[in-house]
Design an enzyme around this catalytic site. Structure first.
Site, PDB file in Angstrom:
ATOM      1  N   MET A  33      -2.235 -39.189  27.171  1.00  0.00           N
ATOM      2  CA  MET A  33      -3.448 -38.420  26.880  1.00  0.00           C
ATOM      3  C   MET A  33      -4.541 -39.367  26.388  1.00  0.00           C
ATOM      4  O   MET A  33      -5.519 -38.926  25.769  1.00  0.00           O
ATOM      5  CB  MET A  33      -3.157 -37.332  25.847  1.00  0.00           C
ATOM      6  CG  MET A  33      -2.186 -36.276  26.384  1.00  0.00           C
ATOM      7  SD  MET A  33      -2.344 -34.682  25.588  1.00  0.00           S
ATOM      8  CE  MET A  33      -1.982 -35.096  23.906  1.00  0.00           C
ATOM      9  N   HIS A  37      -2.284 -47.081  22.285  1.00  0.00           N
ATOM     10  CA  HIS A  37      -1.893 -48.070  21.285  1.00  0.00           C
ATOM     11  C   HIS A  37      -0.785 -48.906  21.895  1.00  0.00           C
ATOM     12  O   HIS A  37      -0.414 -48.700  23.080  1.00  0.00           O
ATOM     13  CB  HIS A  37      -1.454 -47.382  19.981  1.00  0.00           C
ATOM     14  CG  HIS A  37      -0.489 -46.259  20.194  1.00  0.00           C
ATOM     15  ND1 HIS A  37       0.804 -46.458  20.643  1.00  0.00           N
ATOM     16  CD2 HIS A  37      -0.633 -44.916  20.051  1.00  0.00           C
ATOM     17  CE1 HIS A  37       1.425 -45.297  20.740  1.00  0.00           C
ATOM     18  NE2 HIS A  37       0.578 -44.334  20.404  1.00  0.00           N
ATOM     19  N   HIS A  40       1.978 -47.232  23.986  1.00  0.00           N
ATOM     20  CA  HIS A  40       1.678 -46.934  25.396  1.00  0.00           C
ATOM     21  C   HIS A  40       1.754 -48.208  26.234  1.00  0.00           C
ATOM     22  O   HIS A  40       2.206 -48.186  27.383  1.00  0.00           O
ATOM     23  CB  HIS A  40       0.265 -46.355  25.535  1.00  0.00           C
ATOM     24  CG  HIS A  40       0.067 -45.027  24.876  1.00  0.00           C
ATOM     25  ND1 HIS A  40      -0.677 -44.856  23.739  1.00  0.00           N
ATOM     26  CD2 HIS A  40       0.538 -43.789  25.194  1.00  0.00           C
ATOM     27  CE1 HIS A  40      -0.685 -43.580  23.395  1.00  0.00           C
ATOM     28  NE2 HIS A  40       0.044 -42.909  24.253  1.00  0.00           N
ATOM     29  N   ASP A 153       8.730 -38.872  21.385  1.00  0.00           N
ATOM     30  CA  ASP A 153       8.701 -37.458  21.771  1.00  0.00           C
ATOM     31  C   ASP A 153      10.024 -37.130  22.469  1.00  0.00           C
ATOM     32  O   ASP A 153      10.061 -36.813  23.658  1.00  0.00           O
ATOM     33  CB  ASP A 153       7.504 -37.210  22.691  1.00  0.00           C
ATOM     34  CG  ASP A 153       6.190 -37.486  21.987  1.00  0.00           C
ATOM     35  OD1 ASP A 153       5.843 -36.741  21.069  1.00  0.00           O
ATOM     36  OD2 ASP A 153       5.531 -38.488  22.339  1.00  0.00           O
ATOM     37  N   LEU A 187       4.401 -45.613  16.079  1.00  0.00           N
ATOM     38  CA  LEU A 187       2.996 -45.617  16.493  1.00  0.00           C
ATOM     39  C   LEU A 187       2.667 -44.286  17.167  1.00  0.00           C
ATOM     40  O   LEU A 187       3.469 -43.739  17.907  1.00  0.00           O
ATOM     41  CB  LEU A 187       2.717 -46.775  17.455  1.00  0.00           C
ATOM     42  CG  LEU A 187       2.942 -48.186  16.915  1.00  0.00           C
ATOM     43  CD1 LEU A 187       2.320 -49.219  17.866  1.00  0.00           C
ATOM     44  CD2 LEU A 187       2.371 -48.370  15.507  1.00  0.00           C
ATOM     45  N   SER A 188       1.466 -43.782  16.857  1.00  0.00           N
ATOM     46  CA  SER A 188       1.019 -42.510  17.420  1.00  0.00           C
ATOM     47  C   SER A 188      -0.502 -42.507  17.435  1.00  0.00           C
ATOM     48  O   SER A 188      -1.135 -43.045  16.513  1.00  0.00           O
ATOM     49  CB  SER A 188       1.522 -41.359  16.546  1.00  0.00           C
ATOM     50  OG  SER A 188       0.785 -40.184  16.803  1.00  0.00           O
ATOM     51  N   SER A 189      -1.074 -41.885  18.463  1.00  0.00           N
ATOM     52  CA  SER A 189      -2.547 -41.777  18.500  1.00  0.00           C
ATOM     53  C   SER A 189      -3.031 -41.028  17.269  1.00  0.00           C
ATOM     54  O   SER A 189      -4.136 -41.253  16.780  1.00  0.00           O
ATOM     55  CB  SER A 189      -2.997 -41.032  19.757  1.00  0.00           C
ATOM     56  OG  SER A 189      -2.413 -41.624  20.885  1.00  0.00           O
ATOM     57  N   ARG A 190      -2.197 -40.133  16.734  1.00  0.00           N
ATOM     58  CA  ARG A 190      -2.617 -39.319  15.581  1.00  0.00           C
ATOM     59  C   ARG A 190      -2.570 -40.101  14.266  1.00  0.00           C
ATOM     60  O   ARG A 190      -3.131 -39.639  13.272  1.00  0.00           O
ATOM     61  CB  ARG A 190      -1.765 -38.053  15.495  1.00  0.00           C
ATOM     62  CG  ARG A 190      -2.070 -37.083  16.640  1.00  0.00           C
ATOM     63  CD  ARG A 190      -1.354 -35.765  16.511  1.00  0.00           C
ATOM     64  NE  ARG A 190      -1.863 -34.778  17.442  1.00  0.00           N
ATOM     65  CZ  ARG A 190      -1.247 -34.379  18.561  1.00  0.00           C
ATOM     66  NH1 ARG A 190      -0.077 -34.880  18.894  1.00  0.00           N
ATOM     67  NH2 ARG A 190      -1.803 -33.464  19.341  1.00  0.00           N
TER      68      ARG A 190
END
Ligand code: PAF
Length: 283
Positions: A33, A37, A40, A153, A187-190
């Site tokens: 999405m 980071h 990905h 996930d 690590l997470s976009s959030r």
């Protein structure tokens, strides 16, 4: 290295994929999405090791966000994302508009029963229906040999594996281990929603879960260890727990004590503006 290509339409992507296929090349797909980071980038670099050409998709899929969730504030960093894809060895980005993915009259849903009911599915109703809807479309659109998803996930990965099997989608699904910072924070976009003090708190999350996983593996009763971990997460400064549960890694059924089956501990908790999830092997 071929030139980096950006596709905006399914047709553009399919035409290029056909050219690559005619040249005997294999295709890897990395659905994202955006807000990329290094987690990905690991998906892209793994795909580049396994396939001749790699397409990463960037699409903030509205159908997997619930009311009041962060659809509007989700990071949109297309230029930086494309650079990160290229640096990690990707060849192309597919960046469709919402109307390209869901044109007027769109009416099809894809629902995986059972696996979507628990964990994140219990508190984010409809979330996984949005995920399976968009991922089935992306897999069919790209016709890739392999598609790569992060193990952070884990439930999503299990659901996608089930869907691909059930619908005979001829793309191999590859899970890639979670990338963590030096303190173990997944690590997470959030994570970008958190300030420095909240990041310090967030770093306790994986430490507490790892300890619970260790205690369950050592013979502890899973429900008790999960309840202890939930309290420790709150004590560390999280605002609210969504779940801390020990489940079979594949069927996602609740586990009371570990046996020979592959087991994982799963957790989701709220911290300021972010909802963090993580999971660890119990072994
Ligand atoms: O994991 C994600 O980033 C999304 O759920 C996915 C798989 C790209 C579908 O929108």
């Amino acid at each position: 290295m071929t030139d980096f290509i950006t596709f905006r339409t399914v047709n553009e992507m399919r035409t290029q994929v056909a050219t690559w296929r005619n040249a005997g090349l294999t295709i890897g797909l990395v659905p994202t999405m955006g807000g990329l980071h290094s987690g990905h980038q690991k998906l892209v670099s793994r795909a580049a090791k396994k396939c001749d050409r790699v397409i990463a998709t960037i699409f903030v899929n509205p159908t997997q966000f619930g009311a009041g969730e962060d659809l509007d504030s989700y990071p949109r960093t297309e230029i930086e994302d494309c650079k990160m894809i290229m640096d990690a060895g990707g060849n192309a980005a597919f960046i469709p508009s919402v109307s390209e993915m869901y044109p007027d009259g769109f009416a099809t849903t894809v629902q995986v029963a059972g696996l979507t009911d628990m964990l994140c599915g219990a508190t984010r109703p409809g979330h996984f229906d949005g995920v399976t809807q968009v991922v089935s479309k992306l897999l069919i659109q790209a016709g890739a040999d392999m598609a790569f998803f992060g193990e952070k996930d884990w439930q999503q990965l299990a659901i996608i594996r089930r869907m691909v099997l059930d619908l005979d989608i001829p793309t191999k699904i590859v899970g890639v281990p979670t990338v963590r910072d030096e303190f173990g924070l997944a690590l997470s976009s959030r994570n970008g929603y958190l300030d420095a003090a909240q990041i310090e708190i967030a770093r306790q999350f994986n430490v507490i879960l790892r300890k619970a996983a260790y205690d369950i593996a050592a013979g502890g009763f899973a429900a008790d260890e999960c309840a202890k971990a939930a309290q420790l997460i709150l004590d560390a400064g999280f605002d609210r727990i969504d779940y801390v549960e020990c489940r079979d890694a594949h069927s996602l059924e609740l586990i009371e004590r570990v046996d020979d089956e592959e087991t994982r501990i799963f957790a989701a908790a709220y911290l300021g503006p972010a909802r963090l999830i993580d999971n660890h092997s119990v072994s």
